[in-house]
Motif scaffolding. Structure first.
Motif, PDB file in Angstrom:
ATOM      1  N   GLU A  38       0.869  -1.188   0.000  1.00  0.00           N
ATOM      2  CA  GLU A  38       0.000   0.000   0.000  1.00  0.00           C
ATOM      3  C   GLU A  38       0.899   1.229   0.000  1.00  0.00           C
ATOM      4  O   GLU A  38       1.262   1.739   1.076  1.00  0.00           O
ATOM      5  CB  GLU A  38      -0.901  -0.044   1.246  1.00  0.00           C
ATOM      6  CG  GLU A  38      -2.077   0.905   1.211  1.00  0.00           C
ATOM      7  CD  GLU A  38      -3.064   0.590   0.112  1.00  0.00           C
ATOM      8  OE1 GLU A  38      -3.508  -0.573   0.007  1.00  0.00           O
ATOM      9  OE2 GLU A  38      -3.383   1.513  -0.674  1.00  0.00           O
ATOM     10  N   GLY A  98       1.081   4.017   2.621  1.00  0.00           N
ATOM     11  CA  GLY A  98       0.172   3.476   3.628  1.00  0.00           C
ATOM     12  C   GLY A  98       0.700   3.654   5.043  1.00  0.00           C
ATOM     13  O   GLY A  98       1.499   4.567   5.316  1.00  0.00           O
ATOM     14  N   GLY A 115       3.365   1.319   4.451  1.00  0.00           N
ATOM     15  CA  GLY A 115       2.523   0.428   3.650  1.00  0.00           C
ATOM     16  C   GLY A 115       3.072  -0.978   3.479  1.00  0.00           C
ATOM     17  O   GLY A 115       2.721  -1.678   2.525  1.00  0.00           O
ATOM     18  N   TYR A 158      -0.487  -4.772   7.487  1.00  0.00           N
ATOM     19  CA  TYR A 158      -1.861  -5.161   7.136  1.00  0.00           C
ATOM     20  C   TYR A 158      -2.154  -6.617   7.447  1.00  0.00           C
ATOM     21  O   TYR A 158      -3.299  -7.042   7.336  1.00  0.00           O
ATOM     22  CB  TYR A 158      -2.123  -4.866   5.650  1.00  0.00           C
ATOM     23  CG  TYR A 158      -1.924  -3.404   5.343  1.00  0.00           C
ATOM     24  CD1 TYR A 158      -2.965  -2.487   5.549  1.00  0.00           C
ATOM     25  CD2 TYR A 158      -0.685  -2.915   4.957  1.00  0.00           C
ATOM     26  CE1 TYR A 158      -2.773  -1.136   5.347  1.00  0.00           C
ATOM     27  CE2 TYR A 158      -0.471  -1.562   4.745  1.00  0.00           C
ATOM     28  CZ  TYR A 158      -1.517  -0.677   4.946  1.00  0.00           C
ATOM     29  OH  TYR A 158      -1.324   0.668   4.759  1.00  0.00           O
ATOM     30  N   GLN A 208      -9.275  -6.839   4.409  1.00  0.00           N
ATOM     31  CA  GLN A 208      -8.046  -6.091   4.155  1.00  0.00           C
ATOM     32  C   GLN A 208      -6.817  -6.992   4.343  1.00  0.00           C
ATOM     33  O   GLN A 208      -5.856  -6.907   3.574  1.00  0.00           O
ATOM     34  CB  GLN A 208      -7.980  -4.909   5.130  1.00  0.00           C
ATOM     35  CG  GLN A 208      -7.617  -3.594   4.485  1.00  0.00           C
ATOM     36  CD  GLN A 208      -7.702  -2.419   5.468  1.00  0.00           C
ATOM     37  OE1 GLN A 208      -8.551  -2.401   6.363  1.00  0.00           O
ATOM     38  NE2 GLN A 208      -6.831  -1.450   5.283  1.00  0.00           N
ATOM     39  N   ARG A 261      -6.639  -9.233   1.244  1.00  0.00           N
ATOM     40  CA  ARG A 261      -6.229  -8.485   0.069  1.00  0.00           C
ATOM     41  C   ARG A 261      -4.737  -8.155   0.108  1.00  0.00           C
ATOM     42  O   ARG A 261      -4.027  -8.299  -0.897  1.00  0.00           O
ATOM     43  CB  ARG A 261      -7.055  -7.195   0.005  1.00  0.00           C
ATOM     44  CG  ARG A 261      -6.731  -6.306  -1.145  1.00  0.00           C
ATOM     45  CD  ARG A 261      -7.546  -5.015  -1.011  1.00  0.00           C
ATOM     46  NE  ARG A 261      -6.812  -3.909  -1.555  1.00  0.00           N
ATOM     47  CZ  ARG A 261      -6.856  -3.539  -2.835  1.00  0.00           C
ATOM     48  NH1 ARG A 261      -7.625  -4.192  -3.667  1.00  0.00           N
ATOM     49  NH2 ARG A 261      -6.150  -2.520  -3.266  1.00  0.00           N
ATOM     50  N   ALA A 262      -4.233  -7.747   1.283  1.00  0.00           N
ATOM     51  CA  ALA A 262      -2.803  -7.434   1.413  1.00  0.00           C
ATOM     52  C   ALA A 262      -1.967  -8.700   1.192  1.00  0.00           C
ATOM     53  O   ALA A 262      -0.929  -8.664   0.526  1.00  0.00           O
ATOM     54  CB  ALA A 262      -2.519  -6.824   2.787  1.00  0.00           C
ATOM     55  N   GLU A 318       0.931  -0.492  -7.567  1.00  0.00           N
ATOM     56  CA  GLU A 318      -0.113   0.525  -7.379  1.00  0.00           C
ATOM     57  C   GLU A 318      -1.463  -0.193  -7.338  1.00  0.00           C
ATOM     58  O   GLU A 318      -2.092  -0.383  -8.389  1.00  0.00           O
ATOM     59  CB  GLU A 318      -0.059   1.512  -8.548  1.00  0.00           C
ATOM     60  CG  GLU A 318      -0.823   2.802  -8.337  1.00  0.00           C
ATOM     61  CD  GLU A 318      -0.275   3.628  -7.186  1.00  0.00           C
ATOM     62  OE1 GLU A 318       0.928   3.897  -7.167  1.00  0.00           O
ATOM     63  OE2 GLU A 318      -1.074   3.980  -6.289  1.00  0.00           O
ATOM     64  N   PRO A 319      -1.897  -0.647  -6.139  1.00  0.00           N
ATOM     65  CA  PRO A 319      -3.171  -1.382  -6.068  1.00  0.00           C
ATOM     66  C   PRO A 319      -4.290  -0.573  -6.729  1.00  0.00           C
ATOM     67  O   PRO A 319      -4.339   0.654  -6.568  1.00  0.00           O
ATOM     68  CB  PRO A 319      -3.400  -1.526  -4.561  1.00  0.00           C
ATOM     69  CG  PRO A 319      -2.026  -1.449  -3.960  1.00  0.00           C
ATOM     70  CD  PRO A 319      -1.260  -0.492  -4.825  1.00  0.00           C
TER      71      PRO A 319
END
Lengths: 328, 328
Positions: A171, A174, A183, A188, A233, A236-237, B171-172
Motif C-alpha cells: 500500500e 500506507g 505500507g 496489514y 483487508q 487483500r494485502a 499501485e493497487p
C-alpha cells in the motif's frame, strides 16, 4: 551412546524456548520469558543455561548432532550480527553468534526464525506429504516473518537477510512501519495490524484497550461487519504480497503460518479470490487446465505446525546439515 | 575442426534476431521482422531457416556446442509451451520447443528472453567485473522482463515461469495490465507506460499521435516539468518493485536494462532516493557502515549490454551448459 539428538532454541522478543529432539520428536522443552529489560548479556546467559541443562540430561547416552539458535531478523550471516531487529530493541549490531559460542564453548548454527519455520513446514508439516523441496513461508505473528527454501536449502541471500517479504510494500504511502517505510505487508497482515485496523474501522473497538487479534477474529466469525472488513483487508494485502512472490519465484508451495493463521477460514476465501485476479502465474498454475501434464501446481496452504514451527525447525536443522555431510 | 561455436536466437514480438558466436564474440548475425501476421508456423520456419543459414557458414570448420532460442514468457519449462504470452498474441498453448526441434531435427535450449539477458549481464556485462554469481535483472522495454540468476544458474521456479516481477503490483487498483491484473510494475516502467503516463499528464502530449518514450525522455532532459513528472513516477515504481526484490532475495546486484534504461540519468536519482526510504535491507547493505567487513554490498546499476543482452545470453548459454557437463 544409544543415538543422536539435537538442541533447538527459539529466541523470541517475548518468549525464549529451548528443546532437545531425538528420533523425530521433541523430547524435552524449556520455556522462559525473554528478559529484555535485564539486558542482552543476561538473555544470552538464560539461553545458554537452558541449552546446557538440556545437554546435561541427554549427554550420558546420546551424541549431540548440533545446536541451532533461531533469532528474529534481520540477522547478518555468516557473521551472526543482528541489524536493527524490530523485535529485539537495543540489540542493533550485537554479535549474537560470538556471544553464544563464547558462553557455550562450542560452535552453533544460527538462523533467522522464519527460515527455521519454513524448513520445519517443508520437512515435517505442509510440505511433508507432497515430497516438495521448495517453499515460501509467511508467519503472521506480532510481525510478519518470511522464509524461503529453494531445492531443500534455506535461501539466505548475500548477507543472510533474504526473506523479508513482510516489508514488501502493498500500500504505497500506507501505514508507517517500524522498518522506516510505509505500507509494508506487515502493517496489514500481522496480529498488531489487525488490532490497529479494527480500531481505525470502528469507534466502539477504538475504545477497547485490551483488544486482541483473536477478539477481532471471533467478532468476524460471529458476523460483525467491521471485523469482517478488517480481515478482507488482511486477505487483500496477503494477495498483493503473494502475487509478487508467486510471479517472481514460481514455487510450488506457499505456507501461511503464525498466530494469525488461526483466522485462516475468515481471511483465506477473500485472499484466494483476490489472488486469482492479481496473479496470472497463479491462474496459469493453480489448476491442471491449460498447462502440460508435467506442470507443477501452485498451492497456498495454512501452516500445519502452528507456533511450534520455529522451534522444531531449530531442532531439525542440525540433522539436515549432518545428512548433507554424510553423518547420520 | 578449429573450434567451437554456438547459435543464439532472440525471438521478439517485433524482431527476430539470430547470431553465431565464437571465441567470445558474435561473428555473424541475422535480423528479420517477426511476421506474426503470417502465423506461428511461418515464424518458426523463418527462425529455423536463420539458424540453418548460420550453421551452414560455420559447420565446415567448427563444432556447434548448442542452439538457444530466447522467447518472451510466460514459457512453461521443461515442456517448452507458451502460456498466454502478451507479446506473441495467439500463441497461447503453442509447443514452441517441439515445433523448432521438429524443424531443425536436433535438440535446442529454450529459455525466457529476460533470463538470457540476466545471464549475459552476469557473464559479460555489469556482473563481469565484480565476480558475482547472483543477480536480478529488469528489462524495461515494450513490457518489463525479469530474470534472476542464483549461484550462477537461472532460477526457473517450478514451471519455468519465475521472473515475472514486471507483474508485481506497485499501485493497487492502478492502471489495467495485459496480464489481467491492475497496477503492475510494467504499467509504470515500460516504454509504452511512459507514453501513456505522458498523455495522462499533459493535454498537449495527448494530441501527439507518434509520441515515443524517447521523446518524453528528451523533453524531460530539456527541463519539461510534465515529462519529468512521468520519470519521477517511473523511478518511484521501480523503487517499490526493487524494495520487494531486495527485501525478499537479498542479492548483491540488481541490473536495469532494456531500451528505457537509456533514460537512466533522468529516473535513477529519484529511484535511488525512494529506494533508500522504502527498503531497510537496502539501507543496511548499500553502505559499508553498520555491517561487518564480510558483508556484501547491494548495488543497483544500469545494464551494460543494451538491447544485445538477450541475444548474447542465448549465444552464451550453450557454453555455460557444456562447461557444467565438462565439455569445453
Amino acid at each position: 551412546m544409544s543415538g543422536f539428538y539435537s538442541v533447538g532454541v527459539d529466541l523470541g522478543g517475548t518468549n525464549l524456548r529451548a528443546a532437545a529432539y531425538r528420533d523425530g520428536e521433541i523430547r524435552e522443552a524449556i520455556a522462559l520469558p525473554t528478559r529484555l529489560d535485564h539486558g542482552r548479556d543476561s538473555v544470552v546467559r538464560d539461553l545458554c543455561d537452558a541449552v546446557r541443562s538440556l545437554m546435561r540430561d541427554f549427554a550420558p547416552d546420546h551424541e549431540c548432532v548440533g545446536i541451532t539458535i533461531g533469532s528474529p531478523g534481520p540477522l547478518e550471516l555468516p557473521a551472526g550480527i543482528l541489524r536493527s531487529p524490530p523485535n529485539l530493541p537495543g540489540w542493533d549490531g550485537f554479535g549474537l553468534r560470538d556471544a553464544i559460542e563464547s558462553n557455550l564453548h562450542q560452535p552453533i548454527l544460527l538462523e533467522n526464525d522464519a527460515n527455521l519455520a519454513a524448513l520445519a513446514e517443508l520437512r515435517a508439516g505442509s510440505g511433508l506429504h507432497s515430497g516438495l523441496d521448495s517453499l515460501c513461508m509467511l508467519t503472521l505473528g506480532t510481525g510478519v516473518g518470511n522464509g524461503i527454501v529453494l531445492n531443500g536449502e534455506v535461501w539466505h541471500g548475500s548477507n543472510g537477510m533474504a526473506g523479508e517479504a513482510g516489508h514488501a510494500i502493498v500500500e504505497p504511502d500506507g501505514a508507517p512501519c517500524g522498518c522506516g517505510s510505509r505500507g509494508c505487508l506487515e502493517q496489514y497482515t500481522s496480529a498488531s495490524a489487525v488490532v490497529r485496523m479494527a480500531k481505525e474501522h470502528s469507534s466502539r473497538l477504538r475504545s477497547m484497550d485490551s483488544l486482541t487479534a483473536s477478539d477481532v477474529a471471533r467478532m468476524a466469525a460471529q458476523g460483525n461487519l467491521e471485523a469482517q472488513a478488517v480481515f478482507e483487508q488482511v486477505g487483500r494485502a496477503l494477495a498483493i504480497g503473494l502475487t509478487s512472490l508467486i510471479n517472481v519465484l514460481n514455487l510450488p508451495l506457499y505456507v501461511i503460518g503464525g498466530g494469525l493463521s488461526n483466522a485462516w477460514d475468515i481471511f483465506a476465501p477473500g485472499m484466494m479470490s483476490d489472488l486469482a485476479r492479481f496473479s496470472y502465474i497463479y491462474r496459469i498454475t493453480s489448476t491442471g487446465n491449460g498447462t502440460s501434464q508435467t506442470a507443477t501446481r501452485t498451492q497456498i496452504v495454512r501452516g500445519e505446525l502452528g507456533d511450534k514451527a520455529g522451534l522444531l525447525g531449530a531442532c531439525l536443522l542440525p540433522f539436515t546439515r549432518s545428512v548433507a555431510r554424510g553423518t547420520p
